[in-house]
Design an enzyme around this catalytic site. Structure first.
Site, PDB file in Angstrom:
ATOM      1  N   LYS A 122       0.862  -1.184   0.000  1.00 20.06           N
ATOM      2  CA  LYS A 122       0.000   0.000   0.000  1.00 20.06           C
ATOM      3  C   LYS A 122       0.888   1.221   0.000  1.00 20.06           C
ATOM      4  CE  LYS A 122      -4.435   0.996   0.228  1.00 20.06           C
ATOM      5  NZ  LYS A 122      -5.595   0.165  -0.156  1.00 20.06           N
ATOM      6  N   ASP A 162      -7.064   4.311  -4.336  1.00 17.90           N
ATOM      7  CA  ASP A 162      -7.716   4.160  -3.031  1.00 17.90           C
ATOM      8  C   ASP A 162      -8.324   5.546  -2.755  1.00 17.90           C
ATOM      9  OD1 ASP A 162      -7.869   2.113  -0.627  1.00 17.90           O
ATOM     10  OD2 ASP A 162      -7.464   4.037   0.308  1.00 17.90           O
TER      11      ASP A 162
END
Ligand code: NDP
Ligand code: 2IT
Length: 449
Positions: A122, A162
Site C-alpha cells: 500500500k 484508493d
C-alpha cells in the site's frame, strides 16, 4: 501471541491503526498455530507483521500561484510470498506510516483470498487533493512518481487507486512512469479503458461487496430485494455499491462525505445516483448539494468529534460502510442493532472498530470484514494485470462473471475455514484464517527470506 503484539506496540507506539489490524488477525489465528507447530518455530507471526520494505520519500511540488509545497510519500511493500506487491495508493491528509502499514497488512490477506497471484502493499501521501486544480494534482502526481517509479514495476509492485486516487490520478501517474522508464506496461491498475484499463474495474469494489452481501443473505434464504440499506461514503466504492444494490431491488436511503450525510427516505434511484456521480467525479462538490437538488432529502452535517455517527441511526435492514476506517464504533453498532439491521458488509477497509465487531458477532449479525467483502476491487485489478500481460481486453460480461465467481468463492472459503475451526458463520475468523494459511505456507516454501 500477546508478547508479539506487545512488542509491535512497543516498537512503534504511534501506529495505532496498524496495531488494530494486527490484533484483529492475531485474535483469530491462534488455533491455526496450535494445529501447525512449524508456524511458531519459523516465527511466522513476527515475519508476517514486519514489512519486507518501507519506502518513504519527499514529494515537492508547486501550486498554481508558484508556491512550493512538500508532502511525504510512502510505499509499504508488506509481503510478496504470493506474487508482486499489489495494493492501492491513498492521497489524504491523514496518511502516515501507521495507516499505510495497516492497509498493507490487510491487503496481504485480502489478496490471498482472491486466489490470484498477488502479494500485498500500500502507498500514498498526506497530500490533500481537495480544492486543488487539475494542474496542481498533475504536478503532485508527477513529482510523486519521479521517486516511486524506481521501486515499482509490472512484476515487482503494482499500485492502484484508493481514497483520493481515481482515474485522473492514475492517468497522471502512469504518464510519468512511462516517460521515466520508456516502457508501456501494466505497472498500475485502474487505468482508463482506452489505454490498458479493464472493464468493470471502476465498479468492482462496490459490485463485489454487494455480491458478497447477496451471498451472505442467501445463507439465510434471503435476498436484497426490498431491503433498506444504509451506505456511507460517496466516492468510488459507495457509488457502485449503491448502483448494484438498486439493480438487485434494494433501497438505499443514505450517502455521505467527510462533512455530513444525506437521508433520502424515498430512496435513491438511477437519476439521483447519476447526480451523485457527476457531483463527486466531475464537479468534485459536497454531498450537501444532494439535498438542495432533491428537496425531500435531509442533509445533516457530521462533526468528527461526535460520539456516534447519526448516519447509522435509521431503521434499515443492511449497512454497507464505504468511506473510511473506524467509521462505526460501539455506539453506532448498538444503534444499527436497535434499528433492526441484520447485515453489515464492509466496502471500506476496517470501517468497524474492534468493539463494534464484537457487538455484531455477539448478535449473530451477518457481518463481513472488508478484507473479504471489498476484495472485488483488487481481484479485478488482478484481472487487469492478466489482460495487460496478454495484450488483450476481455468483454464487460466476462470480467463481471469472473468477479461474481471470485466473490462467491471468497464467501465459501471464509465459511469453510470458519467451520473447520469450529466458529461457524464467523466471517472474520474465516477470512483471517484462510488468508493467513495460504500466505504462510508460501512463505515457508520459500525459506527464510
Ligand atoms: P474515494 O476517495 O473515492 O471516496 C472516499 C469517500 O469516503 C468520500 O466520500 C470521502 O469523503 C469519504 N471519506 C474519506 N475519508 C473520510 C473520513 N476521514 N471521514 C469521513 N468520510 C471520509 O475512495 P474509495 O471509494 O476508493 O475508498 C473508500 C474506502 O474503500 C476506503 O476505506 C478504501 O480503502 C476502501 N477500498 C477502496 C477500493 C478501491 O478500489 N477504490 C478497494 C477496496 C477498498 P470526502 O470526499 O469528504 O473526503
Ligand atoms: O484496498 C484495496 O483493495 C484497494 N484500494 C484496491 C487495490 C488494488 O490494487 O486494486
Amino acid at each position: 501471541m500477546d508478547q508479539i503484539v506487545k512488542h509491535i506496540i512497543e516498537k512503534d507506539p504511534e501506529q495505532r491503526a496498524f496495531h488494530q489490524a494486527v490484533q484483529e488477525v492475531m485474535a483469530t489465528v491462534e488455533p491455526v498455530l496450535d494445529r501447525n507447530l512449524e508456524y511458531r518455530k519459523q516465527a511466522i507471526l513476527e515475519r508476517i507483521t514486519e514489512p519486507e520494505r518501507v519506502i518513504i520519500f519527499r514529494v515537492p511540488w508547486m501550486d498554481d500561484e508558484g508556491q512550493v509545497h512538500v508532502n511525504r510519500g510512502f510505499r509499504v511493500e508488506m509481503n510478496s510470498a504470493l506474487g508482486p506487491y499489489k495494493g492501492g495508493l491513498r492521497f489524504h491528509p491523514s496518511v502516515n506510516l501507521g495507516i499505510m502499514k495497516f492497509l498493507a497488512f490487510e491487503q496481504v490477506f485480502k489478496n490471498s483470498l482472491t486466489t490470484l497471484a498477488m502479494g500485498g502493499g500500500k502507498g500514498g501521501s498526506d497530500f490533500d487533493p481537495k480544492g486543488k486544480s487539475d494542474t496542481e494534482v498533475m504536478h503532485f502526481c508527477q513529482s510523486f512518481m519521479t521517486e516511486l517509479y524506481r521501486h515499482i514495476g509490472p512484476d515487482t509492485d503494482v499500485p492502484a487507486g484508493d481514497i483520493g486516487v481515481g482515474a485522473r490520478e492514475i492517468g497522471f501517474l502512469f504518464g510519468m512512469y512511462k516517460r521515466l522508464k520508456n516502457e508501456f506496461t501494466g505497472v498500475l491498475t485502474g487505468k482508463s479503458l482506452n489505454w490498458g484499463g479493464s472493464l468493470i474495474r471502476p465498479e468492482a469494489t462496490g459490485y463485489g461487496a454487494v455480491y458478497f452481501a447477496a451471498e451472505m443473505l442467501a445463507t439465510r434464504s434471503a435476498t436484497l430485494e426490498g431491503k433498506t440499506c444504509l451506505v456511507s461514503g460517496s466516492g468510488n466504492v459507495a457509488q457502485f455499491t449503491v448502483e448494484k444494490i438498486l439493480e438487485l431491488g434494494g433501497k438505499v436511503i443514505t450517502m455521505s462525505d467527510s462533512s455530513g450525510y444525506i437521508l433520502d427516505e424515498q430512496g435513491l434511484d438511477a437519476d439521483k445516483l447519476a447526480f451523485v456521480k457527476h457531483l463527486k467525479n466531475v464537479r468534485r462538490g459536497r454531498i450537501l448539494e444532494y439535498a438542495r437538488q432533491y428537496r425531500d432529502a435531509v442533509y445533516t452535517p457530521v462533526d468528527p468529534g461526535l460520539k456516534h455517527n447519526p448516519l447509522w441511526d435509521h431503521k434499515a435492514d443492511c449497512a454497507m460502510p464505504c468511506a473510511t476506517e473506524n467509521e462505526i464504533n460501539s455506539q453506532d453498532a448498538a444503534n444499527l442493532i436497535k434499528n433492526g439491521v441484520q447485515l453489515v458488509c464492509e466496502g471500506a477497509n476496517m470501517p468497524s472498530t474492534p468493539e463494534a465487531i464484537d457487538i455484531f458477532l455477539d448478535h449473530k449479525l451477518l457481518y463481513a470484514p472488508g478484507k473479504a467483502a471489498n476484495a472485488g476491487g483488487v481481484a479485478v485489478s488482478g484481472l487487469e494485470m492478466a489482460q495487460n500481460s496478454m495484450r488483450l481486453s476481455w468483454p464487460r460480461q466476462e470480467v463481471d462473471n469472473r468477479l461474481k465467481q471470485i466473490m462467491k468463492s471468497i464467501h465459501k472459503t471464509c465459511l469453510d475455514a470458519a467451520e473447520d475451526y469450529g466458529v461457524r458463520g464467523n466471517y472474520v475468523a474465516g477470512a483471517n484464517i484462510a488468508g493467513f494459511v495460504k500466505v504462510v505456507n508460501a512463505m515457508l516454501d520459500q525459506g527464510l527470506v
